[in-house]
Design a protein around this motif. Structure first.
Motif, PDB file in Angstrom:
ATOM      1  N   TRP A  91       1.870 -11.778  -0.807  1.00  0.00           N
ATOM      2  CA  TRP A  91       2.405 -12.759   0.132  1.00  0.00           C
ATOM      3  C   TRP A  91       1.679 -14.089  -0.048  1.00  0.00           C
ATOM      4  CZ3 TRP A  91      -0.959 -14.773   3.908  1.00  0.00           C
ATOM      5  CH2 TRP A  91      -2.217 -14.143   3.978  1.00  0.00           C
ATOM      6  N   ALA A  92       2.124 -15.097   0.709  1.00  0.00           N
ATOM      7  CA  ALA A  92       1.454 -16.401   0.731  1.00  0.00           C
ATOM      8  C   ALA A  92       1.716 -17.043   2.091  1.00  0.00           C
ATOM      9  CB  ALA A  92       1.967 -17.305  -0.387  1.00  0.00           C
ATOM     10  N   SER A  93       0.793 -17.894   2.511  1.00  0.00           N
ATOM     11  CA  SER A  93       0.891 -18.498   3.841  1.00  0.00           C
ATOM     12  C   SER A  93       2.092 -19.434   3.969  1.00  0.00           C
ATOM     13  CB  SER A  93      -0.397 -19.261   4.163  1.00  0.00           C
ATOM     14  OG  SER A  93      -0.613 -20.309   3.220  1.00  0.00           O
ATOM     15  N   CYS A  95       5.036 -18.941   2.634  1.00  0.00           N
ATOM     16  CA  CYS A  95       6.250 -18.171   2.350  1.00  0.00           C
ATOM     17  C   CYS A  95       6.926 -17.737   3.646  1.00  0.00           C
ATOM     18  CB  CYS A  95       5.892 -16.969   1.482  1.00  0.00           C
ATOM     19  SG  CYS A  95       7.207 -15.762   1.271  1.00  0.00           S
ATOM     20  N   CYS A  98       7.859 -14.026   3.820  1.00  0.00           N
ATOM     21  CA  CYS A  98       6.659 -13.205   4.030  1.00  0.00           C
ATOM     22  C   CYS A  98       6.357 -13.089   5.525  1.00  0.00           C
ATOM     23  CB  CYS A  98       5.463 -13.815   3.305  1.00  0.00           C
ATOM     24  SG  CYS A  98       5.651 -13.962   1.513  1.00  0.00           S
ATOM     25  N   THR A 123      -2.887 -12.090  -0.890  1.00  0.00           N
ATOM     26  CA  THR A 123      -2.277 -13.393  -1.070  1.00  0.00           C
ATOM     27  C   THR A 123      -2.523 -13.891  -2.481  1.00  0.00           C
ATOM     28  OG1 THR A 123      -2.199 -15.695  -0.326  1.00  0.00           O
ATOM     29  CG2 THR A 123      -4.304 -14.565  -0.126  1.00  0.00           C
ATOM     30  N   THR A 124      -1.516 -14.540  -3.041  1.00  0.00           N
ATOM     31  CA  THR A 124      -1.613 -15.052  -4.403  1.00  0.00           C
ATOM     32  C   THR A 124      -2.180 -16.469  -4.444  1.00  0.00           C
ATOM     33  OG1 THR A 124       0.669 -15.866  -4.276  1.00  0.00           O
ATOM     34  CG2 THR A 124       0.342 -13.639  -5.132  1.00  0.00           C
ATOM     35  N   GLU A 125      -2.616 -16.993  -3.309  1.00  0.00           N
ATOM     36  CA  GLU A 125      -3.110 -18.368  -3.240  1.00  0.00           C
ATOM     37  C   GLU A 125      -4.563 -18.469  -3.701  1.00  0.00           C
ATOM     38  OE1 GLU A 125      -1.292 -20.254   0.614  1.00  0.00           O
ATOM     39  OE2 GLU A 125      -1.382 -18.079   0.873  1.00  0.00           O
ATOM     40  N   VAL A 134      -4.346 -20.067   5.054  1.00  0.00           N
ATOM     41  CA  VAL A 134      -4.256 -18.614   5.148  1.00  0.00           C
ATOM     42  C   VAL A 134      -4.800 -18.127   6.495  1.00  0.00           C
ATOM     43  CG1 VAL A 134      -5.247 -16.465   4.240  1.00  0.00           C
ATOM     44  CG2 VAL A 134      -4.251 -18.164   2.673  1.00  0.00           C
ATOM     45  N   TRP A 149      -7.706 -11.509  -1.477  1.00  0.00           N
ATOM     46  CA  TRP A 149      -7.220 -12.542  -2.398  1.00  0.00           C
ATOM     47  C   TRP A 149      -6.960 -11.887  -3.754  1.00  0.00           C
ATOM     48  CZ3 TRP A 149      -6.691 -17.405  -0.283  1.00  0.00           C
ATOM     49  CH2 TRP A 149      -7.412 -17.674   0.884  1.00  0.00           C
ATOM     50  N   PRO A 166       7.988 -12.531  -1.157  1.00  0.00           N
ATOM     51  CA  PRO A 166       7.063 -11.402  -1.210  1.00  0.00           C
ATOM     52  C   PRO A 166       7.467 -10.361  -2.258  1.00  0.00           C
ATOM     53  CG  PRO A 166       8.576 -11.136   0.621  1.00  0.00           C
ATOM     54  CD  PRO A 166       8.853 -12.489   0.037  1.00  0.00           C
TER      55      PRO A 166
END
Length: 206
Positions: A91-93, A95, A98, A123-125, A134, A149, A166
């Motif tokens: 996920w990502a903040s 998104c 997500c 998360t992919t960030e 995040v 992470w 996601p």
């Protein structure tokens, strides 16, 4: 008498010649000619088709053993959960899907409490750039998964060529990937995850 016969023959021959020329004239159409299509001097190459990636079958040992930086708790490794079914949510903040998926997945997580199922959300960030966003995201949603992470190599492997989030990966107790999908399915997200977990859990003998 001979003159009369000669005149009659001349008249008959003239009539035979004039008759086919009277009435509608039939003409043969002229044949048409179509020039052959010349190929271009520099033809464009045919478009390249990219074969879909092979299905994700497993996570390499080096990635299972790699330390994952925790967001709220300490560091952990995927290898720590060997023998359990592991649900990994990417996920990502930023998104939106997500964010909408979290409540569905949380209901599923709570329904498996006490069972051999571990829920991990990565998360992919970049932690150096997105830490504030995040943390803000996590204050706004109730996410009971183990949070961490995903470093670039781990993220690339888990995403398996699908550049969207996601994404969800379900791994059985022997380390085999049972299901992997991308995208959020409104109204079907929870059932899809539950079906995958049930497929990954050891079947109870009757």
């Amino acid at each position: 008498m001979k003159k009369l016969i000669l005149l009659a023959l001349i008249a008959f021959a003239a009539a035979v010649t004039v008759f086919p020329q009277s009435g509608r004239r039939i003409s043969n159409p002229q044949p048409t000619y179509t020039a052959p299509i010349q190929p271009p001097a520099n033809p464009e190459p045919p478009p390249k088709t990219t074969a879909p990636p092979a299905p994700l079958m497993f996570v390499p040992e080096r990635l299972l053993e790699r330390k994952i930086k925790g967001i709220e708790k300490g560091d952990f490794r995927l290898a720590d959960f060997h023998g359990k079914v592991v649900v990994i949510n990417l996920w990502a903040s930023w998104c939106g899907p997500c964010r909408r998926e979290v409540p569905d997945y949380e209901r599923v997580r709570k329904s498996y409490e006490g069972q051999e199922v571990e829920f991990v959300a990565l998360t992919t960030e970049d932690p150096d750039e997105a830490a504030d966003e995040v943390k803000k995201f996590l204050r706004q949603v109730s996410f009971g998964f183990r949070l961490g992470w995903a470093d670039p190599e781990l993220a690339r492997h888990l995403m398996n060529g699908r550049n969207s989030i996601p994404q969800t990966v379900v791994i059985d107790g022997d380390g085999r990937v049972v299901k992997h999908w991308s995208g959020y399915a409104p109204g079907r997200s929870a059932d899809r995850l539950k079906d995958a977990i049930d497929q990954a859990l050891p079947q109870k003998s009757q």
